[in-house]
Structure formats: C-alpha cells, structure tokens
Design a protein around this motif. Structure first.
Motif, PDB file in Angstrom:
ATOM      1  N   LEU A  47       0.773  -1.161   0.078  1.00  0.00           N
ATOM      2  CA  LEU A  47       0.016  -0.067  -0.022  1.00  0.00           C
ATOM      3  C   LEU A  47       0.895   1.297   0.021  1.00  0.00           C
ATOM      4  N   GLU A  48       2.068   1.192   0.554  1.00  0.00           N
ATOM      5  CA  GLU A  48       2.941   2.350   0.515  1.00  0.00           C
ATOM      6  C   GLU A  48       3.407   2.705  -0.766  1.00  0.00           C
ATOM      7  N   ALA A  49       3.894   1.626  -1.470  1.00  0.00           N
ATOM      8  CA  ALA A  49       4.374   1.817  -2.881  1.00  0.00           C
ATOM      9  C   ALA A  49       2.986   2.138  -3.755  1.00  0.00           C
ATOM     10  N   VAL A  50       2.061   1.663  -3.611  1.00  0.00           N
ATOM     11  CA  VAL A  50       0.802   2.057  -4.523  1.00  0.00           C
ATOM     12  C   VAL A  50       0.391   3.393  -4.183  1.00  0.00           C
ATOM     13  N   ASP A  51       0.575   4.071  -2.971  1.00  0.00           N
ATOM     14  CA  ASP A  51       0.211   5.421  -2.730  1.00  0.00           C
ATOM     15  C   ASP A  51       1.364   6.317  -3.191  1.00  0.00           C
ATOM     16  N   GLN A  52       2.552   5.751  -3.193  1.00  0.00           N
ATOM     17  CA  GLN A  52       3.716   6.777  -3.644  1.00  0.00           C
ATOM     18  C   GLN A  52       3.510   6.652  -5.370  1.00  0.00           C
ATOM     19  N   SER A  53       2.834   5.809  -5.790  1.00  0.00           N
ATOM     20  CA  SER A  53       2.457   5.712  -7.402  1.00  0.00           C
ATOM     21  C   SER A  53       1.585   6.645  -7.524  1.00  0.00           C
ATOM     22  N   TRP A  54       0.738   7.102  -6.637  1.00  0.00           N
ATOM     23  CA  TRP A  54      -0.313   8.042  -6.966  1.00  0.00           C
ATOM     24  C   TRP A  54      -1.678   7.306  -7.227  1.00  0.00           C
ATOM     25  N   LEU A  55      -1.663   6.268  -6.953  1.00  0.00           N
ATOM     26  CA  LEU A  55      -2.920   5.234  -7.188  1.00  0.00           C
ATOM     27  C   LEU A  55      -3.459   5.186  -5.662  1.00  0.00           C
ATOM     28  N   VAL A  56      -4.774   4.892  -5.753  1.00  0.00           N
ATOM     29  CA  VAL A  56      -5.723   4.859  -4.338  1.00  0.00           C
ATOM     30  C   VAL A  56      -5.454   3.522  -3.879  1.00  0.00           C
ATOM     31  N   THR A  57      -5.317   3.309  -2.522  1.00  0.00           N
ATOM     32  CA  THR A  57      -5.284   2.343  -1.961  1.00  0.00           C
ATOM     33  C   THR A  57      -6.454   1.708  -1.408  1.00  0.00           C
ATOM     34  N   GLY A  58      -6.448   0.265  -1.186  1.00  0.00           N
ATOM     35  CA  GLY A  58      -7.938  -0.203  -0.666  1.00  0.00           C
ATOM     36  C   GLY A  58      -7.319  -1.408   0.258  1.00  0.00           C
ATOM     37  N   ALA A  59      -8.223  -2.289   0.688  1.00  0.00           N
ATOM     38  CA  ALA A  59      -8.010  -3.590   1.520  1.00  0.00           C
ATOM     39  C   ALA A  59      -9.420  -4.292   1.324  1.00  0.00           C
ATOM     40  N   SER A  60      -9.362  -5.557   1.359  1.00  0.00           N
ATOM     41  CA  SER A  60     -10.488  -6.411   1.322  1.00  0.00           C
ATOM     42  C   SER A  60     -10.686  -7.331   2.652  1.00  0.00           C
ATOM     43  N   SER A  61     -11.639  -7.374   3.064  1.00  0.00           N
ATOM     44  CA  SER A  61     -11.565  -8.309   4.420  1.00  0.00           C
ATOM     45  C   SER A  61     -12.680  -9.372   3.867  1.00  0.00           C
ATOM     46  N   HIS A  62     -12.212 -10.581   4.167  1.00  0.00           N
ATOM     47  CA  HIS A  62     -13.137 -11.871   3.883  1.00  0.00           C
ATOM     48  C   HIS A  62     -13.078 -12.759   5.284  1.00  0.00           C
ATOM     49  N   ARG A  63     -12.981 -12.059   6.394  1.00  0.00           N
ATOM     50  CA  ARG A  63     -12.890 -12.654   7.702  1.00  0.00           C
ATOM     51  C   ARG A  63     -14.351 -13.447   7.855  1.00  0.00           C
ATOM     52  N   ALA A  64     -15.229 -12.876   7.584  1.00  0.00           N
ATOM     53  CA  ALA A  64     -16.871 -13.185   7.981  1.00  0.00           C
ATOM     54  C   ALA A  64     -17.088 -14.790   7.912  1.00  0.00           C
TER      55      ALA A  64
END
Length: 516
Positions: free
Chosen positions: A168-185
């Motif tokens: 996510l740090e590399a993505v942010d440095q590339s000016w792209l938007v960061t996300g995350a997904s949770s499949h914990r349920a």
C-alpha cells in the motif's frame, strides 16, 4: 512435495482478545463524534465520491498461504478437510494425514522472498489501474497485515514483514488509490470439516487460527462479531484504505448491527482524514445507497443509476495462484471492462501472486495488454458517464453474479457507448467489442433514423489516430473506415463523435417578475 511442518516453538504466545470493552467504547466514541450515526437512515446520506466514479478500473489481489499448495483454488484451507473431495485426497497423497500436516503447516512456506512492492505498483500503473485492493485477510484466518489481534500474521509467520503495508505504501507513492478487502466473515465456519475427523483443527493449541469452526447453518456469536468489527477497525486505522471491500458472509443476519457500526466508524474516520471513501458490498448486506454494490464475476443487464462494481479475475479457475489456470484472454478482459463501464460500473480485476512474491508471467502479460488498450482508448473510459443507451448488437451477456464461466461470444456488431463532456465539447464514444473483418465499423445508434443524437455530428475520429476518420452517416448507421493499425490488438476500436454545441439557454431567472 516434501515440506517441513510448522515448528510450534517458533510461534509467539496466543493473543488474548476476550475482553473488547475498551476497544468497542473507542469505536462508539468515533461514531458519536462524527457526521454519521449507526443507522441506515443516516448512512443512506452517503454518496460515492467522484474519484471512484471516474476511476473505472482497479486491481484486486488474492495472495496468501493457499498459494503454497496451489491446488484447486483459494478455498484449499476448507476443501483440504472435506473428505471425498479432490483437495482432501490430494492433501493426503502429497503431504500426509491431516493430524500430522494441516493448513497451519503451509504458513511458514509462504515466504514472499522475491516480493518487490515497487515493481508491483509500477505494473498496476502500466495496466491502467486507478486503485489497488489487496486481500487483508481471507477466510483462512491468516492476516496479510500486522495485526495486534492474532499471532497468525505475516509479520510473525511466513514472510516476516508487513507485505500489505509495504504494497500500500508503494501504491500510494505511485499516486494510485489504496484499498483493502476483508473476507474474515466466513471464518466462523470455514474450517468446520476438520472437526469431523482426526485433524489438527481439533488441536486446542491452534484454535486461534482455525477459529470457531462452527456449522455453517449457525449465526456467529457476539464475541466473533466483535472481533470481526475490531479487526476491520484496525485495518482502517492502521492503513487508511480509501476502498474497503467485503466478501460474502456479512449478509448473515447477525452481522447487520455490526455493519452499521463499521460503516459509521469508517465514514466518520474518513471525514477526520479529509478523504472520501468507498465500501463495496454484495447481495443485500447494506441498505441501498449506504455503500457501493459489487457483483462478483458478473454484470448488469442495463445502466444502473448509481455506480456499482464488478469484481472478476484474469482466471476462471481460481482467484489465487494455482497450477493449470484457465486464463481469459486479453480481448475478453477488455470486453468485460467496456461492458461494465457502459453500464455505470467499475471493474476490479484480480491477479494471484505466487508464494515467492512474483506475479505469474501470464498475468503480467494480461495486465499489460489491458494497459496497452487503455493507453490508446482510455479517453472513452476514465471519467466517462453512460450514454442514452449502454450498447447495441446481437449479444447480451448473462446478467447477475458468477456469469463469466462461459465468455460471451461477441461480434463486430456488438458496441458499447460512453460519453464525456468538456468545456465547449461533448463527445459520445462507440466502443467496438470485436474488430470488423471488413475494416468498417457500423454503429446503428448513430444513424439518423434512430434519433438518439440530439445535435449534428461535427467531427468523427478513431482513438489512436491523429487524422479525422473517413465516415458516412446514413439512416441506418454511421460507418467508419478503420486503418490497418486500428484493426489490431485486443478488444475493438473506439470511434469518438463530437456533437455540435448546445444552443443558448433562455435565462428565465432574468425575466422573472417582468411584465412582458
């Protein structure tokens, strides 16, 4: 395959998460202090941000210990314990009995030793992605991020680094938007077949990994739901993703009050950050208008007024890395993107890295092919909005979820539409899904008989060409001649028409109250 089992002495002590009162009070304090409260009425005031409506295309990542056995699909942690399945038989034949080598024993072999987050971010940018959504935790209970709520995490077992945080740090440095997904349920029941015979799921020493392992028919308990909420809050606060994607499982009735609390917390945190965020949900787990609907491996049958999302994969076989993928081709991926965008949707396209941290060459090539098409034709995609109709042609892909198992066989008559308005200019794009063999693209909706264009055409161009196109408009269609270079590559060519400016608008406010 000769893999050494996990050394129990290498593990830290289990984390005690039995008393959540202080952490839950902190969650409620954020809800009480923010613009949203934990009711559907309040959450229905949410609006998807413009950056998301403009973005159109993102990359999804299924990575984890299930890529070590690389058999079947990303549900190996469940199917390996289901007697009578190919995964069960494969596991016994390859690794031995389940009480000697269970799912936990794959975790140390998920090493990510060749992981280069900057190279991944550069690839996603070449692909034309605007946002990146890695899986934070899959159904298996092994977190790809650094959590304080479990010892079964990448910073302790496997890579010994926060791979999601690094990405996510590399993505942010590339000016792209960061996300995350949770499949914990779905972890509530995911390992339950391992309780029906002599397996390591029965071993109390590993119950904090294998989870409740309850029957699927039962509803999660309050303790599990509190843990789910606090794990998700931890992802929000530690990584500040602007997209939070939820897989299935949260539509279980007992999740409903926790979803409201989570959404209010996330939206209020985002207000503190000064950022606009998105929650992706499936089925009917969120109230309409409170988040963004996601359709897994599918599409709509028409234009949806509100933005939505299709999440799909480069492979029909699995979301994660497995041997023997049935890959889609680049044209099919471009067609999925175009169809979704024409109906007011975004496409979240998944790849599955190997356990050594490399992205398979076939998947790199597919991402780059989509990026090559977007480099020429992205003007018709990014920032666009639906036109009067989404498309034309004889082929209609099946609407709904899980419909991409058999690809729609498009023809050169199948075309999708988008529109774009700039200062002083209004464009409509006809996006071919297949390049015509005779080199002539015919667009019926632009014919004079159909009356879908409310103004004259002043210019016609094929995207990627510097010269005006050779074209003819009849009652039946607009016919555009394509050059040899416009007849190559994945997907189809894109015709852009510019409409004459709209006429002057009478200022009724100026005349208001005058006696004329």
């Amino acid at each position: 395959m000769n893999l050494e089992p996990l050394d129990p002495t290498s593990l830290p002590a289990p984390v005690d998460v039995s008393d959540n009162r202080v952490a839950l009070a902190a969650v409620d304090a954020v809800i009480d202090a923010g613009p949203y409260d934990a009711t559907w009425d309040s959450l229905s005031h949410y609006r998807a941000p413009q950056w998301y409506r403009d973005a159109k295309f993102g990359v999804f990542l299924h990575w984890g210990a299930f890529s070590v056995p690389a058999f079947g699909n990303e549900w190996y942690s469940r199917t390996m314990y289901r007697r009578g399945t190919p995964a069960f038989d494969h596991h016994v034949e390859t690794y031995g009995p389940h009480d000697r080598f269970g799912y936990k024993d794959f975790l140390p072999h998920f090493r990510m030793e060749r992981f280069d987050p900057q190279a991944w971010a550069a690839l996603f940018k070449r692909a034309g992605a605007q946002f990146v959504v890695p899986v934070a935790e899959h159904h298996d209970g092994y977190t790809m991020y650094d959590t304080a709520r479990s010892r079964w995490k990448v910073t302790e077992v496997g890579p010994q680094r926060d791979v999601m945080g690094d990405l996510l740090e590399a993505v942010d440095q590339s000016w792209l938007v960061t996300g995350a997904s949770s499949h914990r349920a779905e972890h509530w029941f995911f390992m339950n077949d391992g309780t029906t015979f002599d397996s390591d799921v029965r071993d109390p020493a590993y119950s904090d990994l294998y989870g409740p392992a309850m029957r699927q028919e039962t509803n999660p308990t309050e303790r599990f739901l509190e843990d789910w909420l606090l794990r998700t809050v931890e992802i929000i606060d530690s990584y500040r993703p602007q997209i939070l994607y939820f897989d299935t499982g949260i539509e279980t009735p007992s999740f409903e009050p926790y979803l409201r609390r989570l959404a209010a917390y996330y939206y209020n945190r985002a207000a503190e950050w000064g950022r606009e965020v998105v929650i992706n949900y499936k089925w009917e787990s969120f109230a309409p208008g409170s988040a963004v609907l996601d359709i897994e491996r599918g599409t709509m049958d028409g234009i949806r007024p509100e933005v939505w999302q299709n999440d799909t994969s480069v492979s029909r076989t699995s979301w994660s890395w497995v041997e023997g993928h049935d890959y889609k081709d680049a044209s099919e991926l471009v067609q999925e993107l175009v169809d979704v965008v024409s109906k007011n949707g975004n496409l979240l396209l998944n790849v599955g890295p190997r356990p050594d941290g490399t992205i398979p060459e076939e998947e790199v090539a597919l991402l780059e092919a989509v990026g090559d098409w977007l480099a020429v034709n992205g003007e018709a995609i990014y920032g666009s909005r639906p036109w009067v109709v989404f498309g034309e042609g004889p082929t209609a892909p099946a609407a709904g979820s899980f419909t991409d198992a058999a690809a729609a066989v498009y023809t050169a008559e199948d075309i999708r539409f988008t529109r774009m308005t700039e200062v002083g200019h209004e464009y409509v794009y006809g996006i071919g899904l297949v390049r015509p063999e005779d080199g002539r693209m015919r667009i019926r909706s632009f014919g004079s008989d159909y009356r879908l264009l409310d103004r004259p055409i002043v210019d016609v161009r094929v995207l990627g060409s510097r010269e005006p196109a050779e074209w003819t408009r009849t009652r039946e269609h607009l016919e555009v001649v394509l050059t040899d270079s416009e007849l190559t590559g994945p997907g189809g060519a894109v015709v852009r028409i510019e409409l004459a400016p709209a006429g002057p608008v009478l200022r009724t406010d100026f005349f208001h109250g005058l006696n004329i």
